[in-house]
Design a protein around this motif. Structure first.
Motif, short mmCIF file in Angstrom:
data_model
loop_
_atom_site.label_atom_id
_atom_site.label_comp_id
_atom_site.label_asym_id
_atom_site.label_seq_id
_atom_site.Cartn_x
_atom_site.Cartn_y
_atom_site.Cartn_z
N ASP A 32 3.35 10.00 6.67
CA ASP A 32 2.40 8.95 6.38
C ASP A 32 3.05 7.64 5.94
O ASP A 32 2.43 6.59 6.00
CB ASP A 32 1.42 9.42 5.30
N LEU A 33 4.30 7.69 5.48
CA LEU A 33 5.02 6.47 5.10
C LEU A 33 6.50 6.72 5.26
O LEU A 33 7.00 7.80 4.89
CB LEU A 33 4.75 6.10 3.63
N THR A 34 7.20 5.74 5.78
CA THR A 34 8.65 5.77 5.85
C THR A 34 9.18 4.42 5.42
O THR A 34 8.76 3.39 5.95
CB THR A 34 9.15 6.06 7.29
N CYS A 35 10.09 4.43 4.43
CA CYS A 35 10.80 3.22 4.01
C CYS A 35 12.28 3.50 4.26
O CYS A 35 12.79 4.54 3.85
CB CYS A 35 10.58 2.91 2.54
N CYS A 67 8.89 -0.80 5.25
CA CYS A 67 8.12 0.45 5.19
C CYS A 67 7.08 0.42 6.30
O CYS A 67 6.54 -0.65 6.62
CB CYS A 67 7.41 0.58 3.85
N SER A 69 3.57 2.62 7.67
CA SER A 69 2.58 3.65 7.38
C SER A 69 1.43 3.55 8.38
O SER A 69 0.78 2.51 8.45
CB SER A 69 2.02 3.49 5.96
N THR A 71 -1.45 5.08 8.19
CA THR A 71 -2.75 5.07 7.50
C THR A 71 -2.93 3.87 6.59
O THR A 71 -4.05 3.56 6.20
CB THR A 71 -2.95 6.36 6.68
N HIS A 72 -1.83 3.23 6.20
CA HIS A 72 -1.89 2.02 5.36
C HIS A 72 -0.98 0.97 6.01
O HIS A 72 0.08 0.62 5.49
CB HIS A 72 -1.38 2.32 3.94
N TRP A 106 2.99 -1.54 -4.37
CA TRP A 106 3.15 -1.95 -2.97
C TRP A 106 2.80 -3.42 -2.79
O TRP A 106 2.10 -4.01 -3.63
CB TRP A 106 2.29 -1.06 -2.07
N PHE A 140 -1.62 7.40 -1.11
CA PHE A 140 -0.95 8.62 -0.64
C PHE A 140 -1.10 9.80 -1.60
O PHE A 140 -0.38 10.80 -1.48
CB PHE A 140 0.54 8.37 -0.35
N GLU A 176 10.23 9.02 2.32
CA GLU A 176 9.24 9.53 3.25
C GLU A 176 8.13 10.21 2.46
O GLU A 176 8.40 10.97 1.55
CB GLU A 176 9.87 10.54 4.22
N THR A 179 1.54 13.62 4.26
CA THR A 179 0.21 14.01 3.78
C THR A 179 -0.24 15.27 4.50
O THR A 179 0.13 15.49 5.66
CB THR A 179 -0.81 12.88 4.00
#
Length: 180
Positions: A32-35, A67, A69, A71-72, A106, A140, A176, A179
């Motif tokens: 759902d998120l990767t930075c 980052c 995402s 979903t965001h 964020w 998240f 990372e 979800t």
């Protein structure tokens, strides 16, 4: 330049292998998120760390970005700053397993609270810290995370040997969030 590429590759391999374990236990989890780097963590030790126990203030400055995402999509970067005082700290205090909470703000104003456990290891003059846990609040929430930091530091190696002090560390981050 090739040393930096090698360190980043090692961090990504470590994160990927840890992510596989986490996503395997989470069932049908999705990324759902990767930075990724240049995401970074700067640690400052006051007074500088030595191999003699002392009360020390540790200040951590984390910068996440870029980052991504699904979903965001409005989350592209974040920050997290924290400090604490630790009695009896030495260079060796950076090793082992510890619990940690990371509060991230964020770029879109949302926040996330990550609570987990980290495990530190050193290979040569490189400290790697892998933290895994759960997003307990905010964006998240309910997801699991893997937060990997690679700190190349000859100073840490010398400090552990009693041959110097460690005023600070700087490392690159891969974060990372998965979800269910």
């Amino acid at each position: 330049m090739s040393r930096i590429a090698t360190l980043l590759a090692a961090a990504l391999i470590a994160a990927a292998s840890t992510t596989f374990t986490v996503s395997g236990s989470a069932g049908a989890a999705g990324l759902d998120l990767t930075c990724t780097p240049p995401s970074s963590v700067g640690l400052r030790f006051d007074p500088p760390a030595t191999n003699t126990p002392q009360t020390q203030t540790l200040t951590a400055s984390r910068r996440y970005g870029p980052c991504v995402s699904p979903t965001h999509p409005d989350i592209t970067s974040g920050t997290s700053d924290a400090s604490g005082t630790f009695p009896g700290a030495t260079c060796l205090s950076l090793f082992g397993a510890n619990s940690i909470t990371i509060h991230i703000t964020w770029n879109n104003g949302q926040t996330s609270t990550l609570s987990g456990n980290n495990v530190s290891s050193m290979a040569g003059a490189t400290l790697t810290v892998v933290t895994t846990g759960t997003v307990t609040a905010g964006a998240f929430a309910g997801g699991t995370f893997v937060h990997t930091v690679v700190y190349p530091s000859p100073e840490l190696l010398l400090c552990n040997l009693g041959l110097g002090t460690l005023p600070s560390l700087y490392g690159q981050v891969v974060l990372e969030i998965l979800t269910p």
